[in-house]
Design a protein around this motif. Structure first.
Motif, mmCIF file in Angstrom:
data_model
loop_
_atom_site.group_PDB
_atom_site.id
_atom_site.type_symbol
_atom_site.label_atom_id
_atom_site.label_comp_id
_atom_site.label_asym_id
_atom_site.label_seq_id
_atom_site.Cartn_x
_atom_site.Cartn_y
_atom_site.Cartn_z
ATOM 1 N N LEU A 194 -34.863 -3.845 -30.336
ATOM 2 C CA LEU A 194 -34.251 -5.174 -30.432
ATOM 3 C C LEU A 194 -35.277 -6.295 -30.400
ATOM 4 N N GLY A 195 -36.478 -6.027 -29.885
ATOM 5 C CA GLY A 195 -37.443 -7.100 -29.696
ATOM 6 C C GLY A 195 -37.109 -7.900 -28.451
ATOM 7 N N PRO A 196 -37.767 -9.078 -28.252
ATOM 8 C CA PRO A 196 -37.484 -9.896 -27.076
ATOM 9 C C PRO A 196 -36.035 -10.400 -27.090
ATOM 10 N N ILE A 197 -35.312 -10.111 -26.014
ATOM 11 C CA ILE A 197 -33.906 -10.488 -25.911
ATOM 12 C C ILE A 197 -33.535 -10.474 -24.431
ATOM 13 N N PRO A 198 -32.656 -11.344 -23.980
ATOM 14 C CA PRO A 198 -32.269 -11.342 -22.564
ATOM 15 C C PRO A 198 -31.652 -10.014 -22.125
ATOM 16 N N THR A 199 -31.808 -9.713 -20.858
ATOM 17 C CA THR A 199 -31.212 -8.494 -20.301
ATOM 18 C C THR A 199 -29.720 -8.388 -20.592
ATOM 19 N N PRO A 200 -28.927 -9.452 -20.385
ATOM 20 C CA PRO A 200 -27.498 -9.323 -20.708
ATOM 21 C C PRO A 200 -27.233 -9.046 -22.177
ATOM 22 N N GLY A 201 -28.157 -9.444 -23.051
ATOM 23 C CA GLY A 201 -28.010 -9.127 -24.461
ATOM 24 C C GLY A 201 -28.124 -7.640 -24.715
ATOM 25 N N VAL A 202 -28.987 -6.966 -23.943
ATOM 26 C CA VAL A 202 -29.108 -5.514 -24.069
ATOM 27 C C VAL A 202 -27.812 -4.844 -23.627
ATOM 28 N N GLY A 203 -27.251 -5.310 -22.502
ATOM 29 C CA GLY A 203 -25.978 -4.755 -22.057
ATOM 30 C C GLY A 203 -24.890 -4.938 -23.083
ATOM 31 N N ARG A 204 -24.855 -6.118 -23.674
ATOM 32 C CA ARG A 204 -23.834 -6.419 -24.681
ATOM 33 C C ARG A 204 -24.004 -5.550 -25.930
ATOM 34 N N LEU A 205 -25.223 -5.468 -26.464
ATOM 35 C CA LEU A 205 -25.445 -4.731 -27.698
ATOM 36 C C LEU A 205 -25.341 -3.225 -27.498
ATOM 37 N N THR A 206 -25.659 -2.734 -26.296
ATOM 38 C CA THR A 206 -25.457 -1.314 -26.026
ATOM 39 C C THR A 206 -24.002 -0.939 -26.273
ATOM 40 N N HIS A 207 -23.116 -1.766 -25.784
ATOM 41 C CA HIS A 207 -21.683 -1.496 -25.942
ATOM 42 C C HIS A 207 -21.215 -1.762 -27.368
ATOM 43 N N SER A 208 -21.594 -2.928 -27.920
ATOM 44 C CA SER A 208 -21.067 -3.304 -29.233
ATOM 45 C C SER A 208 -21.604 -2.416 -30.352
ATOM 46 N N MET A 209 -22.787 -1.842 -30.175
ATOM 47 C CA MET A 209 -23.365 -0.965 -31.193
ATOM 48 C C MET A 209 -23.020 0.507 -30.966
ATOM 49 N N ARG A 210 -22.166 0.757 -29.993
ATOM 50 C CA ARG A 210 -21.747 2.128 -29.656
ATOM 51 C C ARG A 210 -22.950 3.011 -29.345
ATOM 52 N N ALA A 211 -23.953 2.410 -28.691
ATOM 53 C CA ALA A 211 -25.108 3.191 -28.257
ATOM 54 C C ALA A 211 -24.746 3.954 -26.985
ATOM 55 N N ASP A 212 -25.446 5.027 -26.733
ATOM 56 C CA ASP A 212 -25.228 5.820 -25.527
ATOM 57 C C ASP A 212 -26.055 5.295 -24.360
ATOM 58 N N LEU A 213 -27.089 4.545 -24.689
ATOM 59 C CA LEU A 213 -28.007 4.064 -23.665
ATOM 60 C C LEU A 213 -28.640 2.757 -24.102
ATOM 61 N N GLY A 214 -28.814 1.865 -23.155
ATOM 62 C CA GLY A 214 -29.559 0.633 -23.385
ATOM 63 C C GLY A 214 -30.723 0.566 -22.413
ATOM 64 N N VAL A 215 -31.846 0.051 -22.874
ATOM 65 C CA VAL A 215 -33.036 -0.079 -22.037
ATOM 66 C C VAL A 215 -33.548 -1.509 -22.123
ATOM 67 N N MET A 216 -33.799 -2.108 -20.970
ATOM 68 C CA MET A 216 -34.457 -3.410 -20.925
ATOM 69 C C MET A 216 -35.785 -3.253 -20.219
ATOM 70 N N ILE A 217 -36.857 -3.669 -20.881
ATOM 71 C CA ILE A 217 -38.191 -3.615 -20.298
ATOM 72 C C ILE A 217 -38.514 -5.009 -19.771
ATOM 73 N N SER A 218 -38.501 -5.164 -18.467
ATOM 74 C CA SER A 218 -38.707 -6.482 -17.864
ATOM 75 C C SER A 218 -38.875 -6.342 -16.362
ATOM 76 N N ALA A 219 -39.627 -7.247 -15.775
ATOM 77 C CA ALA A 219 -39.683 -7.366 -14.315
ATOM 78 C C ALA A 219 -39.043 -8.670 -13.887
ATOM 79 N N SER A 220 -38.106 -9.158 -14.720
ATOM 80 C CA SER A 220 -37.273 -10.298 -14.352
ATOM 81 C C SER A 220 -38.108 -11.527 -13.997
ATOM 82 N N HIS A 221 -38.030 -11.982 -12.737
ATOM 83 C CA HIS A 221 -38.688 -13.214 -12.305
ATOM 84 C C HIS A 221 -40.116 -12.988 -11.825
ATOM 85 N N ASN A 222 -40.591 -11.748 -11.842
ATOM 86 C CA ASN A 222 -41.928 -11.439 -11.336
ATOM 87 C C ASN A 222 -43.026 -11.919 -12.292
#
Length: 446
Positions: A76-104
């Protein structure tokens, strides 16, 4: 077995050190592939990331592990964490992964996993995946190696979804908004959404270079945005963190407002409208006592959970609540999202601000806070300050001194080598003394 990888929010650590080395993450991805391959189906996984330089390394390692296990990868490239959650479901994926350390800071990174429903994987699934890493995992046959596809419209998909979370009343024409994206995952998405909804946007923190994520900006450093609100005479400021799953709001006077005040505003509004399920807000043990008292006055219940938005969401899903979050700015609205979403929360507030025809300060100062102090004390890896008898004695003495006038919450961070020393009391001077004593004892022990 003792879990060594997963913490309170996925896998976290310093980039290029265990567990966030390329080889470990490749093994982790292979184990995840094995976990999903048990049903002998073809699986797809979506991978998002924030703007840290190390995300490229970890993305490639995960992609190698997934494809070697036969999973098809959509990057997906750079995208917010909630976007990964959303697209995992909307794209009928079995798994979503977000690579991030959030506020760190940039030198940290992490891996968050989402199931096919868009919610983060639970503890049981993470423990099973970690156990699989201890086994010999055979790669699939060459004919079954997974494909990799770069999804070029991932941002557009999330932009359009975010806009649907506010109705026509949410058109933001006439609002001047300072928007701090922390040089993180929302640096393209968030300004675009607000502009397309009609706002005048003053963007800051939108020039990531791989190293400046969260550096002097974003929800953990709102000072720059607060000054920009005053300099530009803006109506409001919105600060996101590195992966845009949390929000801090700044009113027109430059005052910084945390998640507790935002949740109080939303809970009161939703309760009046009859849309707050079970008339209950879910918050963590860190939320201010003033929030709880305010809600009681409205007849709204408040459920407390351990610290971590995943625990908030677990209670929300189990008991059917639709609003919850953390003082730090994670706000979860399951009517719209599966995890904290700083952008969508900001849109809800901006819609209310536009409709009210009042200044932001009139909406956001919802309740009077009980004096609260939080000290973060860093400790050396391998030490256990909270197990030190001297520290334990100082904590006990502090609790006795506060008595019925306040409370203490001392805990180890699940994402950083920090001991978080938090206390509340009507007696602010006494509280400051107690917190200082405990923080000093922790620092000396660690």
């Amino acid at each position: 077995m003792t879990r060594k990888l997963f913490g309170t929010d996925g896998v976290r650590g310093r980039a290029n050190e265990f567990p966030l080395t390329a080889s470990t993450i490749l093994s982790l991805a292979s184990a995840v592939g094995q976990y999903f391959n048990r049903d002998q189906k073809r699986h797809r996984v979506v991978i998002g990331k924030d703007t840290r330089r190390s995300c490229y390394m970890l993305e490639n390692a995960m992609t190698a592990g997934f494809t070697a296990a036969g999973l098809d990868v959509f990057a997906l490239g750079p995208i917010p964490t909630p976007g990964v959650g959303r697209l995992t479901h909307s794209m009928r994926a079995d798994l979503g992964v977000m690579i991030s350390a959030s506020h760190n800071p940039h030198f940290d990174n992490g891996i968050k996993f989402f199931g096919p429903d868009g919610y983060k994987l639970d503890d049981a699934a993470e423990a099973e995946i970690e156990a699989l890493m201890m086994q010999n995992i055979a790669p699939v046959d060459a004919l079954q190696i997974g494909r990799v596809t770069r999804l070029n419209d991932s941002i557009g998909r999330y932009v359009e979804y975010a806009k649907t979370t506010v109705s026509d009343r949410g058109r933001l024409t006439g609002l001047k908004v300072v928007l701090d994206c922390a040089n993180g995952a929302a640096y393209k998405v968030a300004p675009l959404v607000l502009w397309e909804l009609g706002a005048e946007v003053i963007p800051i923190g939108v020039n990531p270079n791989g190293y400046n994520i969260n550096e002097g900006c974003g929800s953990t450093h709102p000072e720059k945005a607060a000054q920009a609100v005053l300099d530009h005479k803006a109506d409001v400021g919105i600060c996101l963190d590195g992966d845009a799953d949390r929000i801090i709001i700044i009113d027109e006077t430059g005052a910084v407002v945390d998640g507790d005040q935002i949740m109080a505003l939303l809970a009161a509004d939703w309760s009046r409208a009859g849309r707050l399920r079970h008339n209950t807000l879910v918050a963590t043990v860190m939320s201010n006592l003033g929030l709880e008292r305010y809600l009681e006055g409205l007849g709204v219940a408040m459920r407390r959970t351990p610290v971590g938005d995943r625990y908030v969401v677990e209670v929300m899903r189990k008991e059917g609540f639709n609003l919850g979050g953390e003082q730090s700015g994670h706000v979860v609205m399951t009517d719209y999202t599966t995890t904290g979403d700083g952008l969508v929360t900001g849109l809800q507030f901006l819609a209310m601000l536009k409709e009210s025809d009042k200044p932001a300060s009139a909406l956001l100062n919802v309740f009077e806070k009980v004096p609260q102090i939080l000290e973060n004390v860093r400790y050396a890896q391998g030490t256990a300050p909270l197990e030190n008898p001297i520290v334990q004695k100082v904590i006990q003495e502090g609790e006795a001194r506060l008595g019925d006038t306040g409370r203490l919450l001392i805990r180890k961070s699940g994402t950083e080598p920090l001991i978080r020393v938090m206390g509340e009391s009507e007696d602010s001077e006494l509280l400051a003394e107690v917190i200082a004593d405990i923080a000093q004892s922790v620092a000396e022990a660690g």
